[in-house]
Motif scaffolding. Structure first.
Motif, mmCIF file in Angstrom:
data_model
loop_
_atom_site.group_PDB
_atom_site.id
_atom_site.type_symbol
_atom_site.label_atom_id
_atom_site.label_comp_id
_atom_site.label_asym_id
_atom_site.label_seq_id
_atom_site.Cartn_x
_atom_site.Cartn_y
_atom_site.Cartn_z
ATOM 1 N N ARG A 91 -68.683 26.696 29.455
ATOM 2 C CA ARG A 91 -67.817 26.646 30.642
ATOM 3 C C ARG A 91 -67.927 25.320 31.372
ATOM 4 N NH1 ARG A 91 -66.311 32.584 32.465
ATOM 5 N NH2 ARG A 91 -64.581 31.459 33.405
ATOM 6 N N GLU A 102 -73.880 27.948 41.416
ATOM 7 C CA GLU A 102 -73.119 28.598 40.346
ATOM 8 C C GLU A 102 -73.623 30.043 40.273
ATOM 9 O OE1 GLU A 102 -70.692 27.073 38.778
ATOM 10 O OE2 GLU A 102 -70.333 28.675 37.350
ATOM 11 N N ALA A 131 -59.396 23.333 41.658
ATOM 12 C CA ALA A 131 -60.276 22.552 40.782
ATOM 13 C C ALA A 131 -59.914 21.077 40.815
ATOM 14 C CB ALA A 131 -60.174 23.072 39.352
ATOM 15 N N TRP A 167 -60.892 34.616 28.874
ATOM 16 C CA TRP A 167 -61.330 33.260 29.250
ATOM 17 C C TRP A 167 -61.009 32.258 28.134
ATOM 18 C CZ3 TRP A 167 -65.306 30.629 26.609
ATOM 19 C CH2 TRP A 167 -65.539 29.341 27.110
ATOM 20 N N ALA A 221 -73.877 18.954 37.998
ATOM 21 C CA ALA A 221 -72.716 19.011 38.902
ATOM 22 C C ALA A 221 -71.468 19.554 38.201
ATOM 23 C CB ALA A 221 -72.423 17.629 39.467
ATOM 24 N N PHE A 222 -71.369 19.315 36.879
ATOM 25 C CA PHE A 222 -70.202 19.821 36.125
ATOM 26 C C PHE A 222 -70.587 21.039 35.294
ATOM 27 C CE2 PHE A 222 -69.363 15.324 36.898
ATOM 28 C CZ PHE A 222 -68.060 15.347 37.366
ATOM 29 N N CYS A 281 -67.198 21.865 33.021
ATOM 30 C CA CYS A 281 -65.916 21.505 33.647
ATOM 31 C C CYS A 281 -65.045 20.692 32.682
ATOM 32 C CB CYS A 281 -66.197 20.687 34.903
ATOM 33 S SG CYS A 281 -64.706 19.956 35.584
ATOM 34 N N TRP A 309 -68.666 38.373 40.798
ATOM 35 C CA TRP A 309 -67.897 37.132 40.999
ATOM 36 C C TRP A 309 -66.528 37.485 41.574
ATOM 37 C CZ3 TRP A 309 -68.497 31.808 39.899
ATOM 38 C CH2 TRP A 309 -67.319 31.064 39.881
ATOM 39 N N ARG A 317 -58.702 29.005 28.619
ATOM 40 C CA ARG A 317 -59.362 27.705 28.442
ATOM 41 C C ARG A 317 -58.597 26.854 27.409
ATOM 42 N NH1 ARG A 317 -64.404 25.113 30.552
ATOM 43 N NH2 ARG A 317 -64.766 23.513 29.038
ATOM 44 N N PHE A 374 -55.675 25.337 29.116
ATOM 45 C CA PHE A 374 -56.047 24.246 30.010
ATOM 46 C C PHE A 374 -56.399 22.979 29.233
ATOM 47 C CE2 PHE A 374 -57.906 22.066 33.519
ATOM 48 C CZ PHE A 374 -57.156 22.540 34.574
ATOM 49 N N THR A 395 -62.489 19.257 44.649
ATOM 50 C CA THR A 395 -63.798 18.804 44.199
ATOM 51 C C THR A 395 -64.005 17.296 44.413
ATOM 52 O OG1 THR A 395 -62.731 18.695 42.059
ATOM 53 C CG2 THR A 395 -64.165 20.586 42.448
ATOM 54 N N PRO A 423 -70.020 18.924 44.666
ATOM 55 C CA PRO A 423 -69.015 19.685 45.428
ATOM 56 C C PRO A 423 -69.136 21.189 45.220
ATOM 57 C CG PRO A 423 -67.982 18.451 43.630
ATOM 58 C CD PRO A 423 -69.401 17.990 43.700
ATOM 59 N N GLN A 481 -55.859 28.086 40.984
ATOM 60 C CA GLN A 481 -57.159 27.561 40.550
ATOM 61 C C GLN A 481 -57.038 26.098 40.129
ATOM 62 O OE1 GLN A 481 -59.736 28.655 37.419
ATOM 63 N NE2 GLN A 481 -59.098 26.628 36.791
ATOM 64 N N LYS A 502 -69.633 36.230 34.672
ATOM 65 C CA LYS A 502 -69.165 36.187 36.073
ATOM 66 C C LYS A 502 -69.057 37.622 36.591
ATOM 67 C CE LYS A 502 -67.348 31.631 36.201
ATOM 68 N NZ LYS A 502 -66.304 30.739 36.648
HETATM 69 C C1 HEM Z 1 -66.011 15.720 41.035
HETATM 70 C C2 HEM Z 1 -65.162 16.479 40.400
HETATM 71 C C3 HEM Z 1 -65.460 17.821 39.773
HETATM 72 C C4 HEM Z 1 -66.624 18.539 39.719
HETATM 73 C C5 HEM Z 1 -67.988 18.169 40.258
HETATM 74 C C6 HEM Z 1 -66.334 19.768 39.009
HETATM 75 C C7 HEM Z 1 -67.265 20.757 38.752
HETATM 76 C C8 HEM Z 1 -66.964 21.965 38.146
HETATM 77 C C9 HEM Z 1 -67.873 23.072 38.013
HETATM 78 C C10 HEM Z 1 -69.302 23.107 38.536
HETATM 79 C C11 HEM Z 1 -67.215 24.069 37.376
HETATM 80 C C12 HEM Z 1 -67.748 25.466 37.045
HETATM 81 C C13 HEM Z 1 -67.198 26.415 38.089
HETATM 82 C C14 HEM Z 1 -67.449 27.834 37.751
HETATM 83 O O1 HEM Z 1 -66.995 28.336 36.758
HETATM 84 O O2 HEM Z 1 -68.128 28.455 38.514
HETATM 85 C C15 HEM Z 1 -65.892 23.591 37.100
HETATM 86 C C16 HEM Z 1 -64.933 24.336 36.434
HETATM 87 C C17 HEM Z 1 -63.671 23.899 36.210
HETATM 88 N N1 HEM Z 1 -63.148 22.660 36.526
HETATM 89 FE FE1 HEM Z 1 -64.109 21.161 37.444
HETATM 90 N N2 HEM Z 1 -65.017 19.758 38.642
HETATM 91 C C18 HEM Z 1 -64.447 18.594 39.080
HETATM 92 C C19 HEM Z 1 -63.136 18.191 38.905
HETATM 93 C C20 HEM Z 1 -62.207 18.859 38.155
HETATM 94 C C21 HEM Z 1 -60.872 18.391 37.907
HETATM 95 C C22 HEM Z 1 -60.297 17.058 38.412
HETATM 96 C C23 HEM Z 1 -60.253 19.346 37.160
HETATM 97 C C24 HEM Z 1 -58.859 19.375 36.611
HETATM 98 C C25 HEM Z 1 -58.179 18.369 36.198
HETATM 99 C C26 HEM Z 1 -61.203 20.428 36.946
HETATM 100 C C27 HEM Z 1 -60.959 21.588 36.257
HETATM 101 C C28 HEM Z 1 -61.844 22.637 36.123
HETATM 102 C C29 HEM Z 1 -61.507 23.921 35.518
HETATM 103 C C30 HEM Z 1 -60.168 24.319 34.930
HETATM 104 C C31 HEM Z 1 -62.660 24.713 35.567
HETATM 105 C C32 HEM Z 1 -62.851 26.150 35.049
HETATM 106 C C33 HEM Z 1 -63.505 26.085 33.665
HETATM 107 C C34 HEM Z 1 -63.888 27.441 33.086
HETATM 108 O O3 HEM Z 1 -64.098 28.404 33.820
HETATM 109 O O4 HEM Z 1 -64.016 27.488 31.860
HETATM 110 N N3 HEM Z 1 -62.369 20.092 37.564
HETATM 111 N N4 HEM Z 1 -65.763 22.314 37.560
#
Ligand code: HEM
Length: 511
Positions: free
Chosen positions: A455, A384, A309, A123, A449-450, A457, A104, A127, A130, A313, A380, A305, A100
């Motif tokens: 990393r 990236e 998050a 990180w 998407a995730f 999600c 970033w 993590r 979390f 989303t 959403p 955050q 990042k």
């Molecule tokens: C439709 C729902 C969701 C989508 C599509 C989604 C997608 C993503 C994506 C693409 C990332 C990477 C972001 C980045 O680092 O640039 C991410 C990271 C993350 N998401 Fe989700 N997310 C969703 C819901 C959630 C929910 C409900 C939670 C918590 C309960 C969550 C917690 C996190 C966390 C903590 C990260 C950071 C992870 C890291 O950097 O290691 N997300 N998510």
């Protein structure tokens, strides 16, 4: 900066004369031309009202990888890719090279030292915390309880009110409020009550929206331009500074209230784990994973955050989902049949039926497929961002130098014929269902998407629970009619949200 302004005005004049001529002149067969000095900025300016679609078009025409050249002597160039092999390499097998980093932080410094902003050892440590929170046995129990309560006591009440009066409402706004209330209760143990009939001002949401819009512009603008705006306190930068103050006020208030509550609770019972399980408390009570209680600024950053998050989303995904099924009545009918077949219902206010056992939601294969299909078309998080930390070659053969900025086109990947076939633009939940009737598991470097790799999600599973419970309560009880004639399109933001929301009329299916 003056050069950009000059070019912009020049092309505006030409655009008024003949938009068609302008598009053909500026692009070369759909791909941006690289002009002396200003690089591909003319293409960017011409498409600033539809950047996601333009990126998807360019990546399709260039076999999935394209080098965008910005203004000379500025750091505005980047390599865009939607090639799954490159994505695997960047996010997974070689993720230690694609970080990042400072680029970033330039966009997201408002999130401070949070998990989302960190790399390397910091990180890993965030993590772990979390993960420990999401995997705590108390979390799932408390989330189900909160979700059930919010659906019954807020969502249903508001929908009953607006359907009874045949009012037009902004569904995106209602869903964001619903998700934010749940995010606050699970995050800080406090219900702001934003989803209610009065619809009070949503300061946090406005601040988040302004911040994420400014983050988008910081990426595409030369640093000197946004820094000048920030110094003069004008435009998006002014809104961003105001948002920062709002966040600090709200989060400081949350933390001190919760600190006070947990001190009192520990004094009286020795432990408050059973009573008040939320993310903030998890940090404050010095859980063995979190180590000694961290400083307030770190708690503030991670909390902010968490709220982004966990609510920003899935509420947006649900909005696009309702938009898509409003145009696909067959899909809606199939979801209703599946709900009737598999879910036990509980009757609440106004003979509304909501699911009484969330474990049964896992039986809703077709709804799961429809949500995956929505995430494919409208992720959403549409882009990236990474920075390459040493010179090397991507699997596609493209050379990337040290400090090259990289954009993974998540939105574009969902619209690649090479990945999803000729009907890649069609909303077809069936493509997610295998011959055995179960959900087809797509590789995270195809369905990104995730994202993929270390990393990925951590909230993926939780988000399906939240989306299914909310969608089921609405679809089973109400018809959602999208008001005709709206201009539906995304905002220029790092989140894929509708620019003006989704105006709908909600009608009860039975009395
Ligand atoms: C439709 C729902 C969701 C989508 C599509 C989604 C997608 C993503 C994506 C693409 C990332 C990477 C972001 C980045 O680092 O640039 C991410 C990271 C993350 N998401 Fe989700 N997310 C969703 C819901 C959630 C929910 C409900 C939670 C918590 C309960 C969550 C917690 C996190 C966390 C903590 C990260 C950071 C992870 C890291 O950097 O290691 N997300 N998510």
């Amino acid at each position: 900066m003056m050069a950009v302004l000059f070019v912009y005005l020049g092309f505006m004049v030409l655009g008024i004369i003949s938009p068609c001529f302008l598009y053909r002149f500026i692009d070369n067969n759909g791909l941006p031309r690289n002009w002396p000095f200003v690089g591909m900025i003319p293409t960017l300016l011409l498409n600033i009202h539809r950047p996601h679609d333009k990126v998807a078009q360019v990546l399709r025409r260039s076999n999935g990888t394209f080098f965008y050249r910005g203004l000379w002597f500025t750091n505005t160039s980047f390599l865009g890719t939607s090639d799954p092999e490159n994505v695997r390499y960047i996010l997974s097998s070689n993720s230690s090279v694609y970080l990042k980093g400072p680029e970033w932080l330039k966009q997201f410094d408002i999130f401070g030292e949070a998990l989302f902003n960190s790399d390397g050892e910091a990180w890993k440590c965030h993590r772990r915390v979390f993960h420990a929170f999401l995997n705590h046995p108390q979390f799932r129990k408390s989330l189900s309880m909160v979700l059930h309560q919010r659906i019954e006591e807020a969502l249903v009440k508001v929908l009953e009110y607006v359907s009874g009066r045949e009012m037009v409402v902004n569904l995106q706004d209602l869903l964001v409020r619903h998700a934010f209330d749940i995010g606050c209760i699970t995050g800080v143990g406090f219900n702001p009550g934003l989803l209610c009939i009065e619809l009070p001002e949503n300061r946090f949401q406005k601040a988040m929206s302004d911040t994420l819009e400014a983050a988008f512009y910081r990426y595409v603008m030369p640093d000197s331009l946004w820094k000048l705006q920030s110094w003069l306190q004008i435009g998006k930068e002014k809104k961003r500074s105001d948002a920062w103050k709002d966040f600090d006020d709200l989060l400081t208030q949350f933390i001190s209230t919760q600190r006070h509550k947990s001190n009192k609770s520990v004094e009286s019972s020795g432990s408050n784990e059973e009573n008040d399980f939320n993310f903030l408390n998890f940090f404050l009570t010095g859980h063995e994973i979190t180590g000694p209680t961290p400083k307030d600024s770190l708690i503030r950053d991670n909390l902010m955050q968490f709220l982004l998050a966990s609510d920003g989303t899935y509420s947006l995904t649900l909005t696009w989902f309702f938009y898509l099924i409003s145009k696909a009545p067959m899909v809606e009918n199939k979801i209703r049949e599946e709900i009737k077949r598999h879910l036990s219902m509980k009757e609440v206010e106004g003979s509304v039926q909501i699911p009484s056992n969330y474990d049964e939601l896992s039986k809703l294969t077709y709804l799961h497929a429809a949500l995956c299909e929505t995430l494919r078309l409208y992720p959403p998080i549409p882009f990236e961002f990474r920075t390459c930390t040493k010179q090397e070659y991507l699997p596609s053969g493209h050379r990337v130098d040290q400090n090259t900025r990289i954009i993974i086109g998540i939105h574009a990947m969902g619209r690649m014929e090479s990945l999803w076939g000729e009907d890649c633009y069609a909303f077809k939940p069936e493509r997610w269902i295998g011959e055995d009737g179960k959900i087809k598991r797509e590789s995270p470097t195809k369905f990104s998407a995730f994202i993929a790799g270390p990393r990925i999600c951590p909230g993926k599973e939780v988000s399906f629970l939240l989306m299914k419970a909310t969608a089921t309560a609405i679809i089973h009880n109400y018809n959602v009619h999208v008001v005709e004639g709206q201009n539906i399109g995304p905002k220029n933001s790092v989140l894929y949200q509708m620019k003006k929301g989704l105006m709908v009329r909600v009608k009860k299916r039975w009395s």
